[in-house]
Design a protein around this motif. Sequence first.
Motif, PDB file in Angstrom:
ATOM      1  N   SER A  53       0.831  -1.239  -0.124  1.00 24.96           N
ATOM      2  CA  SER A  53       0.164  -0.037   0.013  1.00 24.96           C
ATOM      3  C   SER A  53       0.757   1.282  -0.045  1.00 24.96           C
ATOM      4  O   SER A  53       2.377   1.270   0.169  1.00 24.96           O
ATOM      5  N   GLU A  54       0.171   2.549  -0.122  1.00 27.58           N
ATOM      6  CA  GLU A  54       1.089   3.567  -0.500  1.00 27.58           C
ATOM      7  C   GLU A  54       1.356   3.932   1.009  1.00 27.58           C
ATOM      8  O   GLU A  54       2.592   4.758   1.058  1.00 27.58           O
ATOM      9  N   LEU A  55       1.012   3.477   2.078  1.00 27.71           N
ATOM     10  CA  LEU A  55       1.251   3.833   3.504  1.00 27.71           C
ATOM     11  C   LEU A  55       2.585   3.294   4.006  1.00 27.71           C
ATOM     12  O   LEU A  55       3.431   3.723   4.922  1.00 27.71           O
ATOM     13  N   GLN A  56       2.696   2.032   3.228  1.00 25.70           N
ATOM     14  CA  GLN A  56       4.055   1.199   3.740  1.00 25.70           C
ATOM     15  C   GLN A  56       5.339   1.850   3.232  1.00 25.70           C
ATOM     16  O   GLN A  56       5.195   2.291   2.127  1.00 25.70           O
ATOM     17  N   THR A  57       6.545   1.841   4.017  1.00 22.10           N
ATOM     18  CA  THR A  57       7.405   2.408   3.664  1.00 22.10           C
ATOM     19  C   THR A  57       8.415   1.109   3.239  1.00 22.10           C
ATOM     20  O   THR A  57       8.395   0.119   4.015  1.00 22.10           O
ATOM     21  N   VAL A  58       9.269   1.429   2.280  1.00 17.83           N
ATOM     22  CA  VAL A  58      10.354   0.326   1.946  1.00 17.83           C
ATOM     23  C   VAL A  58      11.435   0.565   2.909  1.00 17.83           C
ATOM     24  O   VAL A  58      12.086   1.598   3.114  1.00 17.83           O
ATOM     25  N   ARG A  59      11.746  -0.622   3.686  1.00 15.65           N
ATOM     26  CA  ARG A  59      12.840  -0.699   4.535  1.00 15.65           C
ATOM     27  C   ARG A  59      14.165  -0.935   3.789  1.00 15.65           C
ATOM     28  O   ARG A  59      14.410  -2.114   2.913  1.00 15.65           O
ATOM     29  N   THR A  60      15.099  -0.541   4.119  1.00 13.15           N
ATOM     30  CA  THR A  60      16.674  -0.487   3.334  1.00 13.15           C
ATOM     31  C   THR A  60      17.617  -0.791   4.453  1.00 13.15           C
ATOM     32  O   THR A  60      17.247  -0.632   5.640  1.00 13.15           O
ATOM     33  N   VAL A  61      18.701  -1.145   4.224  1.00 16.82           N
ATOM     34  CA  VAL A  61      19.710  -1.353   5.482  1.00 16.82           C
ATOM     35  C   VAL A  61      19.959   0.106   5.880  1.00 16.82           C
ATOM     36  O   VAL A  61      20.370   0.218   7.108  1.00 16.82           O
ATOM     37  N   GLU A  62      19.843   1.071   5.067  1.00 20.24           N
ATOM     38  CA  GLU A  62      19.904   2.411   5.434  1.00 20.24           C
ATOM     39  C   GLU A  62      19.184   2.907   6.658  1.00 20.24           C
ATOM     40  O   GLU A  62      19.497   3.747   7.555  1.00 20.24           O
ATOM     41  N   VAL A  63      17.950   2.643   6.285  1.00 18.62           N
ATOM     42  CA  VAL A  63      16.971   2.940   7.222  1.00 18.62           C
ATOM     43  C   VAL A  63      17.393   2.081   8.516  1.00 18.62           C
ATOM     44  O   VAL A  63      17.241   2.655   9.672  1.00 18.62           O
ATOM     45  N   VAL A  64      17.427   1.020   8.451  1.00 19.15           N
ATOM     46  CA  VAL A  64      17.747   0.026   9.663  1.00 19.15           C
ATOM     47  C   VAL A  64      19.083   0.483  10.589  1.00 19.15           C
ATOM     48  O   VAL A  64      18.999   1.020  11.640  1.00 19.15           O
TER      49      VAL A  64
END
Length: 71
Positions: free
Chosen positions: A2-13
Motif C-alpha cells: 500500500s501507499e502507506l507502507q515504506t520500503v525498509r533498506t539497510v540505511e533505514v535500519v
Amino acid sequence: MSELQTVRTVEVVAAEIRALTASMLNDVIEIGRRMVEAKEMLPHGAFGKWVEKATGYSHSTANNFMNIYRE
C-alpha cells in the motif's frame, strides 16, 4: 504494497540502530548517575550486594555504568 507502507533498506535500519544507541547511552548514563547516588547513601562495602539484590545487575556491570556516568 500500500501507499502507506515504506520500503525498509539497510540505511533505514542503520539509522534506527544509531537512534536506539543514542537513547540507550542516555539511559546507561542515568542508571550510572543513580548508582553513584545510591552508593553514596550506603555504608562502605554494602553497595555490591545491594546493587545485585535491588537491581539484578552485577557489581561489575554497576561499576561500568558508574564509570560511563563519570566520564
